[in-house]
Design an enzyme around this catalytic site. Structure first.
Site, PDB file in Angstrom:
ATOM      1  N   GLU A 162       3.867  -0.035   3.779  1.00  0.00           N
ATOM      2  CA  GLU A 162       3.346   1.244   3.291  1.00  0.00           C
ATOM      3  C   GLU A 162       4.536   1.960   2.655  1.00  0.00           C
ATOM      4  O   GLU A 162       5.353   2.541   3.347  1.00  0.00           O
ATOM      5  CB  GLU A 162       2.776   2.067   4.448  1.00  0.00           C
ATOM      6  CG  GLU A 162       1.521   1.518   5.062  1.00  0.00           C
ATOM      7  CD  GLU A 162       0.262   1.968   4.325  1.00  0.00           C
ATOM      8  OE1 GLU A 162       0.367   2.799   3.399  1.00  0.00           O
ATOM      9  OE2 GLU A 162      -0.817   1.486   4.680  1.00  0.00           O
ATOM     10  N   HIS A 190       0.867  -1.170   0.000  1.00  0.00           N
ATOM     11  CA  HIS A 190       0.000   0.000   0.000  1.00  0.00           C
ATOM     12  C   HIS A 190       0.906   1.223   0.000  1.00  0.00           C
ATOM     13  O   HIS A 190       2.107   1.117   0.229  1.00  0.00           O
ATOM     14  CB  HIS A 190      -0.859  -0.029   1.279  1.00  0.00           C
ATOM     15  CG  HIS A 190      -2.019   0.883   1.228  1.00  0.00           C
ATOM     16  ND1 HIS A 190      -2.058   2.087   1.886  1.00  0.00           N
ATOM     17  CD2 HIS A 190      -3.215   0.751   0.607  1.00  0.00           C
ATOM     18  CE1 HIS A 190      -3.229   2.672   1.670  1.00  0.00           C
ATOM     19  NE2 HIS A 190      -3.948   1.881   0.899  1.00  0.00           N
TER      20      HIS A 190
END
Length: 103
Positions: A91, A17
């Site tokens: 992330e 992500h």
């Protein structure tokens, strides 16, 4: 995705992500609950972030937020249709490159 995961015998997974330069692990749905394998997640996470210095922890520990229904929580916690999967979310990217970090 559920069907794909259930058809394979994964033991670990990375659900990429963007962005924040973090490595998230379960539980995402709670600010206080920690997974039974917390020490394994922390050990794996610390090893995986030695070179990039990403912060490691639950969404609440790293971002101060909770979020139910994450793929990490489902892959790790649901053990009726499949075995436990050690799932984490890198992330990737920081404020300088936003949602489109370089390869």
């Amino acid at each position: 995705m559920r069907d794909f995961v259930n058809q394979h015998n994964f033991t670990s997974a990375l659900n990429y992500h963007s962005y924040s330069d973090l490595l998230l692990h379960p539980w995402g749905y709670s600010s206080t609950s920690l997974p039974p394998d917390r020490n394994t997640f922390v050990t794996m996470g610390n090893y995986m972030t030695e070179e990039n210095s990403y912060a490691v922890g639950t969404p609440y520990q790293t971002l101060g937020v909770t979020g139910g229904g994450s793929s990490d929580d489902w892959m790790y916690g649901e053990q009726t249709s499949k075995a436990k999967i050690f799932a984490m979310t890198p992330e990737v990217g920081g404020s300088s490159d936003g949602f489109w970090p370089p390869s």
